[in-house]
Write an enzyme that holds these catalytic residues in place. Structure first.
Site, PDB file in Angstrom:
ATOM      1  NE  ARG A  89      24.737  49.591  26.613  1.00 56.06           N
ATOM      2  CZ  ARG A  89      23.934  49.580  25.551  1.00 56.06           C
ATOM      3  NH1 ARG A  89      23.993  50.542  24.664  1.00 56.06           N
ATOM      4  NH2 ARG A  89      23.075  48.593  25.386  1.00 56.06           N
ATOM      5  CB  SER A 152      23.238  40.857  32.399  1.00 57.70           C
ATOM      6  OG  SER A 152      24.178  41.500  33.182  1.00 57.70           O
ATOM      7  CG  ASP A 205      22.405  39.914  29.337  1.00 57.38           C
ATOM      8  OD1 ASP A 205      21.795  38.883  29.635  1.00 57.38           O
ATOM      9  OD2 ASP A 205      23.644  40.036  29.500  1.00 57.38           O
TER      10      ASP A 205
HETATM   11  C1  BGC Z   1      23.830  35.656  33.937  1.00 57.90           C
HETATM   12  C2  BGC Z   1      22.785  35.758  32.857  1.00 57.90           C
HETATM   13  C3  BGC Z   1      23.250  36.687  31.764  1.00 57.90           C
HETATM   14  C4  BGC Z   1      24.627  36.265  31.260  1.00 57.90           C
HETATM   15  C5  BGC Z   1      25.166  37.171  30.165  1.00 57.90           C
HETATM   16  C6  BGC Z   1      25.193  35.312  33.337  1.00 57.90           C
HETATM   17  O1  BGC Z   1      26.181  35.380  34.326  1.00 57.90           O
HETATM   18  O2  BGC Z   1      23.466  34.668  34.877  1.00 57.90           O
HETATM   19  O3  BGC Z   1      21.557  36.227  33.391  1.00 57.90           O
HETATM   20  O4  BGC Z   1      22.322  36.666  30.716  1.00 57.90           O
HETATM   21  O5  BGC Z   1      25.540  36.248  32.333  1.00 57.90           O
HETATM   22  O6  BGC Z   1      25.335  38.472  30.616  1.00 57.90           O
END
Ligand code: BGC
Length: 468
Positions: A89, A152, A205
Site C-alpha cells: 500500500r 513486514s 508492521d
Molecule cells: C514477519 C514479521 C511480521 C509478521 C506479520 C512475519 O512473517 O517476520 O516481521 O511482523 O510476519 O506481518
C-alpha cells in the site's frame, strides 16, 4: 467421539469406530489444555529474557529505535509505504493534530515475480505511479518527499532508517537481500527510477499497528499482527534491553518499542504442541525449521496444516470414500479464508461446507459425515491457532504485569483477527483466565485496521518535516 465440550465439535452419529479413533487421535494432537498454555507462557518468558540479553538467540527481540510515544497532537502529511505479505500500500497520510487523520492510498498486489526477483524496482514503480496520479511529485531534487516504510519481514535494525534483512518469509525469496540494508536497497531503486522520495524511517508492521492505535489511544502498549504472518511488539524499559547500547541515538531514552518477531518462538520445539501434520508443512517449506510458531497460527499456513490432516484421513479411507482431487492434492490449495467460512457454517446440513468440498475442491457427492469431519478438523486446528495466539498475547502482558494496573490498549490487525470466527473473543477469554478478571478488564483490544500506514506516518513525524 472425543470430548467436545470446550471446542464445540459436531456430533457425528454415523461415524464408524475406526473414524472415531482417528478423530480422537487428531483431537489429542491438536487440543491445547490450560496447562499447555501456562507452559507456553513460561517458555515465552524464558525466550524473551534471552532475546533481550543477547543477540542471535531464538527470539530476536529487536530494538526498534522508536522511543517517543505519540500524543495525538502530531500533524502534517507523510508518505507511507506498507509492504505486507500480499499487498503493497502506498499512502499519503495527513495527521490532523486532534487524533484524527485523512489518508489517500493505493493498493498494489505483489506479483510472484516481485516476490522472487524484482521487489525493490517494483516498489519504486508503484510509488512513482502513486505520486504521479496524486500529483505529489516534486521536481526539486534537493527536497525529496519524506517517507516511512513499514516492512513486514524481520530486519536487524541499526537505526531508525537502517536495518539489515535477517531472512525472507511468507513466500518471498528476492536474491541478494538477506544481510543487506533494506532502506539502501529501496532507496537505490528510487534513484534508478528517478523517484524523488527519501525514506526517513523503517518500521515493522506491528510497530505501525501500535503507533497508529497510540495516535487515537495514547495508552497503547502493544501492537500485534494475526494475519498472513504473525508478530508483536511492545514498550520495553531500555534498562531491560541488556544487549542494546545507545547505538546512534544521541540521547538515552527510558523506553523503546521492541519488535519481538514472535513467529520464531520455540523453533527448537520444546513446548509447542507440534504434530506430524505441522512437520509435513515445515519440512516442505522454504524456511524449514524457522518461524514454527507462525506456521502453527498464521493465515498463510493454517489452511495447509488442515489440508495435511484432511489428506491423512482420506488416505485412511474414512473421508470422501478415500477419494481426493487434483485441487486437494496441491499444496496450499486450502486457503485459510475458506476455513473461516467452514467454521462459521451452522446450517443443519452444512451447506457452505458442501459447497466448498464439492465446488472448490471438486470432490462430488459428500455425505453429512464427510462434511462434519471437515468442519470438526477445521475447528480443532483453527481452535489451536486461536488458543496459541491468545497464549502469546498473555505472555507479553504477564512479562510486565504492572502495566495492567491501569487501562491499556492493544492495537491488532490482520486477517485472522478480523475474519476468523470469534478470534477477538478468544483473546479476551484467555486474558481473563490467565490475568484474572480485574486486570483483564483494563485491557482494550482494538482493531488497528490498516494501521501500518498511519503508524508509519506518526513515526515519520517524529523524525522529519512533513511532505506538505
Ligand atoms: C514477519 C514479521 C511480521 C509478521 C506479520 C512475519 O512473517 O517476520 O516481521 O511482523 O510476519 O506481518
Amino acid at each position: 467421539m472425543p470430548d467436545n465440550s470446550s471446542i464445540n465439535l459436531i456430533n457425528i452419529p454415523d461415524a464408524s469406530p475406526y473414524l472415531n479413533t482417528l478423530l480422537k487421535q487428531i483431537y489429542d494432537e491438536f487440543y491445547v489444555s490450560d496447562e499447555k498454555v501456562d507452559e507456553i507462557i513460561k517458555g515465552f518468558h524464558d525466550e524473551m529474557r534471552a532475546g533481550l540479553d543477547e543477540h542471535n538467540v531464538l527470539l530476536p527481540m529487536i530494538p526498534s529505535y522508536v522511543t517517543g510515544r505519540p500524543t495525538g497532537k502530531e500533524s502534517g502529511s507523510y508518505l507511507a509505504l506498507d509492504l505486507g505479505g500480499t499487498n503493497l500500500r502506498v499512502c499519503l497520510v495527513t495527521l490532523n493534530g486532534d487524533s484524527t487523520f485523512d489518508m489517500i492510498q493505493q493498493k498494489f498486489t505483489i506479483s510472484q515475480e516481485a516476490k522472487d526477483f524484482t521487489l525493490f524496482d517494483w516498489i519504486a514503480q508503484c510509488v512513482d505511479i502513486f505520486l504521479e496520479e496524486n500529483k505529489i511529485s516534486y521536481d526539486d531534487f534537493t527536497k525529496p518527499t519524506p517517507c516511512a516504510f513499514t516492512f513486514s519481514f524481520p530486519i536487524d535494525q541499526t537505526g531508525i532508517a537502517r536495518g539489515n534483512l535477517i531472512m525472507w518469509n511468507k513466500g518471498f525469496s528476492v536474491p541478494n537481500a538477506v544481510g543487506r540494508d533494506i532502506v539502501t536497497l529501496t532507496q537505490n531503486a528510487f534513484t534508478r527510477k528517478h523517484v524523488n522520495v527519501k525514506i526517513v524511517a523503517i518500521i515493522n508492521d506491528t510497530i505501525g499497528s501500535l503507533m497508529a492505535s497510540a495516535y487515537t489511544n495514547p495508552n497503547c502498549y502493544m501492537g500485534i499482527i494475526f494475519g498472513t504472518g504473525t508478530n508483536a511488539c511492545y514498550w520495553e524499559k531500555v534498562s531491560n534491553i541488556k544487549k542494546w547500547s545507545t547505538g546512534n541515538l544521541d540521547r538515552n531514552p527510558d523506553e523503546m518499542i521492541v519488535n519481538m518477531e514472535w513467529g520464531a518462538f520455540d523453533n527448537k520445539l520444546q513446548v509447542l504442541p507440534f504434530t506430524p501434520h505441522d512437520n509435513k508443512l515445515n519440512r516442505k517449506s522454504q524456511n524449514h525449521g524457522l518461524q514454527v510458531f507462525e506456521k502453527m497460527i498464521s493465515g498463510m499456513y493454517l489452511g495447509e496444516v488442515i489440508r495435511n490432516a484432511i489428506l491423512w484421513l482420506v488416505d485412511r479411507r474414512v473421508l470422501f470414500g478415500g477419494r481426493s482431487s487434483e485441487i486437494l492434492n496441491n499444496a496450499y490449495s486450502l486457503d485459510t479464508a475458506y476455513v473461516s467460512v467452514i467454521v462459521a457454517d451452522d446450517s443443519p446440513n452444512l451447506d457452505e461446507v458442501r459447497m466448498f468440498i464439492e465446488s472448490t475442491l471438486s470432490i462430488p457427492g459428500t455425505t453429512f459425515t464427510d462434511r462434519a469431519v471437515v468442519k470438526n478438523v477445521c475447528k480443532l486446528i483453527g481452535g489451536r491457532a486461536k488458543r496459541l495466539s491468545a497464549a502469546a498475547m498473555c505472555a507479553v502482558l504477564l512479562w510486565r504485569p504492572e502495566v495492567l494496573d491501569n487501562p491499556i490498549t492493544i492495537g491488532v490487525d490482520g486477517s485472522m483477527y478480523q475474519f476468523y470466527p470469534k478470534f477477538a473473543e478468544s483473546l479476551k477469554v484467555e486474558a481473563i483466565r490467565v490475568l484474572g478478571k480485574e486486570k483483564a478488564d483494563n485491557l482494550n483490544i482494538i482493531l488497528s485496521k490498516d494501521g501500518s500506514g498511519v503508524g508509519a506516518a506518526v513515526v515519520a513525524m517524529t523524525v522529519s518535516k512533513p511532505a506538505h
